[in-house]
Design a protein around this motif. Structure first.
Motif, PDB file in Angstrom:
ATOM      1  N   ASP A   1      33.221 -82.662   6.287  1.00 33.78           N
ATOM      2  CA  ASP A   1      34.430 -82.921   7.061  1.00 33.78           C
ATOM      3  C   ASP A   1      35.582 -83.238   6.108  1.00 33.78           C
ATOM      4  OD1 ASP A   1      36.071 -83.310   9.275  1.00 33.78           O
ATOM      5  OD2 ASP A   1      35.161 -85.207   9.875  1.00 33.78           O
ATOM      6  N   ALA A   2      36.801 -83.079   6.633  1.00 28.60           N
ATOM      7  CA  ALA A   2      37.995 -83.490   5.899  1.00 28.60           C
ATOM      8  C   ALA A   2      38.087 -85.007   5.946  1.00 28.60           C
ATOM      9  CB  ALA A   2      39.238 -82.878   6.538  1.00 28.60           C
ATOM     10  N   MET A   3      38.642 -85.574   4.887  1.00 29.85           N
ATOM     11  CA  MET A   3      38.836 -87.022   4.881  1.00 29.85           C
ATOM     12  C   MET A   3      40.210 -87.354   4.323  1.00 29.85           C
ATOM     13  SD  MET A   3      36.302 -88.243   1.774  1.00 29.85           S
ATOM     14  CE  MET A   3      36.848 -89.925   1.796  1.00 29.85           C
ATOM     15  N   ARG A   4      40.626 -88.584   4.569  1.00 31.42           N
ATOM     16  CA  ARG A   4      41.904 -89.070   4.060  1.00 31.42           C
ATOM     17  C   ARG A   4      41.685 -90.505   3.602  1.00 31.42           C
ATOM     18  NH1 ARG A   4      46.814 -87.680   7.617  1.00 31.42           N
ATOM     19  NH2 ARG A   4      46.751 -85.781   6.423  1.00 31.42           N
ATOM     20  N   SER A   5      41.526 -90.660   2.286  1.00 33.54           N
ATOM     21  CA  SER A   5      41.242 -91.986   1.740  1.00 33.54           C
ATOM     22  C   SER A   5      42.309 -92.465   0.748  1.00 33.54           C
ATOM     23  CB  SER A   5      39.892 -91.970   1.018  1.00 33.54           C
ATOM     24  OG  SER A   5      39.971 -91.175  -0.152  1.00 33.54           O
ATOM     25  N   GLY A   6      43.237 -91.583   0.405  1.00 41.77           N
ATOM     26  CA  GLY A   6      44.228 -91.921  -0.603  1.00 41.77           C
ATOM     27  C   GLY A   6      43.872 -91.382  -1.978  1.00 41.77           C
ATOM     28  N   ALA A   7      42.699 -90.757  -2.107  1.00 42.90           N
ATOM     29  CA  ALA A   7      42.285 -90.146  -3.374  1.00 42.90           C
ATOM     30  C   ALA A   7      43.074 -88.851  -3.585  1.00 42.90           C
ATOM     31  CB  ALA A   7      40.783 -89.854  -3.347  1.00 42.90           C
ATOM     32  N   ALA A   8      42.918 -88.270  -4.749  1.00 48.47           N
ATOM     33  CA  ALA A   8      43.592 -87.010  -5.053  1.00 48.47           C
ATOM     34  C   ALA A   8      43.136 -85.915  -4.092  1.00 48.47           C
ATOM     35  CB  ALA A   8      43.295 -86.592  -6.496  1.00 48.47           C
ATOM     36  N   VAL A   9      44.079 -85.093  -3.665  1.00 45.87           N
ATOM     37  CA  VAL A   9      43.764 -83.988  -2.763  1.00 45.87           C
ATOM     38  C   VAL A   9      42.702 -83.098  -3.403  1.00 45.87           C
ATOM     39  CG1 VAL A   9      44.696 -81.933  -1.612  1.00 45.87           C
ATOM     40  CG2 VAL A   9      46.030 -84.055  -1.687  1.00 45.87           C
ATOM     41  N   GLY A  10      41.687 -82.769  -2.628  1.00 46.49           N
ATOM     42  CA  GLY A  10      40.586 -81.946  -3.124  1.00 46.49           C
ATOM     43  C   GLY A  10      39.426 -82.757  -3.678  1.00 46.49           C
ATOM     44  N   SER A  11      39.568 -84.078  -3.747  1.00 39.19           N
ATOM     45  CA  SER A  11      38.463 -84.923  -4.221  1.00 39.19           C
ATOM     46  C   SER A  11      37.297 -84.829  -3.259  1.00 39.19           C
ATOM     47  CB  SER A  11      38.889 -86.396  -4.304  1.00 39.19           C
ATOM     48  OG  SER A  11      39.912 -86.567  -5.241  1.00 39.19           O
ATOM     49  N   LEU A  12      36.099 -84.894  -3.811  1.00 37.66           N
ATOM     50  CA  LEU A  12      34.879 -84.803  -3.018  1.00 37.66           C
ATOM     51  C   LEU A  12      34.147 -86.135  -3.062  1.00 37.66           C
ATOM     52  CD1 LEU A  12      32.760 -83.015  -1.517  1.00 37.66           C
ATOM     53  CD2 LEU A  12      31.784 -82.532  -3.767  1.00 37.66           C
ATOM     54  N   ARG A  13      33.707 -86.609  -1.891  1.00 40.68           N
ATOM     55  CA  ARG A  13      32.897 -87.825  -1.814  1.00 40.68           C
ATOM     56  C   ARG A  13      31.612 -87.516  -1.079  1.00 40.68           C
ATOM     57  NH1 ARG A  13      35.564 -92.960  -0.739  1.00 40.68           N
ATOM     58  NH2 ARG A  13      33.470 -93.738  -1.089  1.00 40.68           N
ATOM     59  N   ARG A  14      30.531 -88.139  -1.493  1.00 36.94           N
ATOM     60  CA  ARG A  14      29.218 -87.952  -0.876  1.00 36.94           C
ATOM     61  C   ARG A  14      28.733 -89.309  -0.368  1.00 36.94           C
ATOM     62  NH1 ARG A  14      23.750 -88.571  -2.016  1.00 36.94           N
ATOM     63  NH2 ARG A  14      22.394 -86.823  -1.433  1.00 36.94           N
ATOM     64  N   PHE A  15      28.289 -89.335   0.891  1.00 36.10           N
ATOM     65  CA  PHE A  15      27.783 -90.548   1.508  1.00 36.10           C
ATOM     66  C   PHE A  15      26.380 -90.278   2.036  1.00 36.10           C
ATOM     67  CE2 PHE A  15      32.359 -90.303   2.155  1.00 36.10           C
ATOM     68  CZ  PHE A  15      32.804 -91.528   1.666  1.00 36.10           C
ATOM     69  N   ASP A  16      25.460 -91.173   1.757  1.00 30.86           N
ATOM     70  CA  ASP A  16      24.113 -91.107   2.308  1.00 30.86           C
ATOM     71  C   ASP A  16      24.067 -92.105   3.460  1.00 30.86           C
ATOM     72  OD1 ASP A  16      21.383 -91.583   2.914  1.00 30.86           O
ATOM     73  OD2 ASP A  16      20.791 -90.985   0.897  1.00 30.86           O
ATOM     74  N   ALA A  17      23.889 -91.610   4.671  1.00 32.02           N
ATOM     75  CA  ALA A  17      23.938 -92.466   5.861  1.00 32.02           C
ATOM     76  C   ALA A  17      22.849 -93.524   5.880  1.00 32.02           C
ATOM     77  CB  ALA A  17      23.852 -91.608   7.125  1.00 32.02           C
ATOM     78  N   HIS A  18      21.773 -93.323   5.122  1.00 36.23           N
ATOM     79  CA  HIS A  18      20.703 -94.315   5.088  1.00 36.23           C
ATOM     80  C   HIS A  18      20.968 -95.412   4.060  1.00 36.23           C
ATOM     81  CE1 HIS A  18      17.952 -92.579   7.986  1.00 36.23           C
ATOM     82  NE2 HIS A  18      18.317 -91.391   7.529  1.00 36.23           N
ATOM     83  N   GLU A  19      21.927 -95.187   3.179  1.00 33.83           N
ATOM     84  CA  GLU A  19      22.236 -96.183   2.150  1.00 33.83           C
ATOM     85  C   GLU A  19      23.413 -97.078   2.516  1.00 33.83           C
ATOM     86  OE1 GLU A  19      22.708 -94.169  -1.568  1.00 33.83           O
ATOM     87  OE2 GLU A  19      20.627 -93.501  -1.598  1.00 33.83           O
ATOM     88  N   SER A  20      24.362 -96.533   3.295  1.00 39.83           N
ATOM     89  CA  SER A  20      25.543 -97.327   3.640  1.00 39.83           C
ATOM     90  C   SER A  20      26.241 -96.725   4.852  1.00 39.83           C
ATOM     91  CB  SER A  20      26.523 -97.376   2.459  1.00 39.83           C
ATOM     92  OG  SER A  20      27.000 -96.074   2.171  1.00 39.83           O
ATOM     93  N   GLU A  21      27.122 -97.529   5.433  1.00 38.57           N
ATOM     94  CA  GLU A  21      27.932 -97.040   6.536  1.00 38.57           C
ATOM     95  C   GLU A  21      28.922 -96.005   6.015  1.00 38.57           C
ATOM     96  OE1 GLU A  21      29.907 -99.813   9.073  1.00 38.57           O
ATOM     97  OE2 GLU A  21      28.137-101.092   9.235  1.00 38.57           O
TER      98      GLU A  21
END
Length: 148
Positions: A56-76
Motif C-alpha cells: 500500500d501507499a503510505m505517508r510518513s514524512g520519509a523521502a518519496v519512494g522510501s520502502l518500509r516493511r512491517f511484520d504484523a506478528h512483531e508489531s502494530e
C-alpha cells in the motif's frame, strides 16, 4: 503459496502502488490481486492462507519512494502512516482488527511505499514508480528462493 494483495486506487496517482506492484507480480505467475482496501473484505481474503503480503501507499514524512516493511506478528502497523482515502478502514485498522479477532494469517507482511501525490489521475510519480519496480523485483526474487 503466498497471496500478494495490492491495496489502493490506481485512479489516485501514487495510491496505485499496490495495483502496479501486483500487476508486475502477476506477470511472473505469482498469486497477486488488486483490492480497494476495505478492512472486512481484506480479512476474508486472507482466511485459510499461510502467507499474505499487503502492498500500500503510505505517508510518513520519509523521502518519496522510501520502502518500509512491517511484520504484523512483531508489531502494530502504524495507523498514521497509511492514509485510507479510498477505503473505509485502512490497512492498519484491518490488521489490528484481525489481530483482536484472532484472524491474522500465520505470516502477514505489509510493505508501504512513501507516496507524494494522492490527487485524481493515472500514473505514479517517478520515485514511487522506481520503488514499485524495486519491490516487485525483491518479492519475485524472494518467492523464487522461498522467502518473503
Amino acid at each position: 503459496m503466498t497471496l500478494y494483495i495490492g491495496i489502493g486506487n490506481a485512479m489516485r496517482r501514487d495510491d496505485g502502488v499496490g495495483a502496479e506492484t501486483v500487476r508486475l507480480l502477476a506477470e511472473q505467475g505469482l498469486e497477486a490481486i488488486e483490492h480497494a482496501g476495505d478492512g472486512m473484505t481484506l480479512i476474508n481474503l486472507w482466511q485459510s492462507r499461510d502467507g499474505v503480503v499487503l502492498i500500500d501507499a503510505m505517508r510518513s514524512g520519509a523521502a518519496v519512494g522510501s520502502l518500509r516493511r512491517f511484520d504484523a506478528h512483531e508489531s502494530e502497523i502504524p495507523r498514521d502512516n497509511f492514509p485510507h482515502t479510498s477505503h473505509v478502514l485502512g490497512v492498519a485498522e484491518a490488521v489490528e482488527m484481525a489481530r483482536i479477532l484472532g484472524k491474522l494469517p500465520p505470516s502477514l507482511i505489509v510493505y508501504g511505499i512513501e507516496a507524494a501525490d494522492f490527487g485524481q489521475g493515472l500514473g505514479l510519480t517517478p520515485e514511487v514508480a522506481r520503488a514499485v519496480r524495486g519491490l516487485a523485483d525483491q518479492l519475485i526474487a524472494g518467492q523464487n528462493s522461498s522467502t518473503v
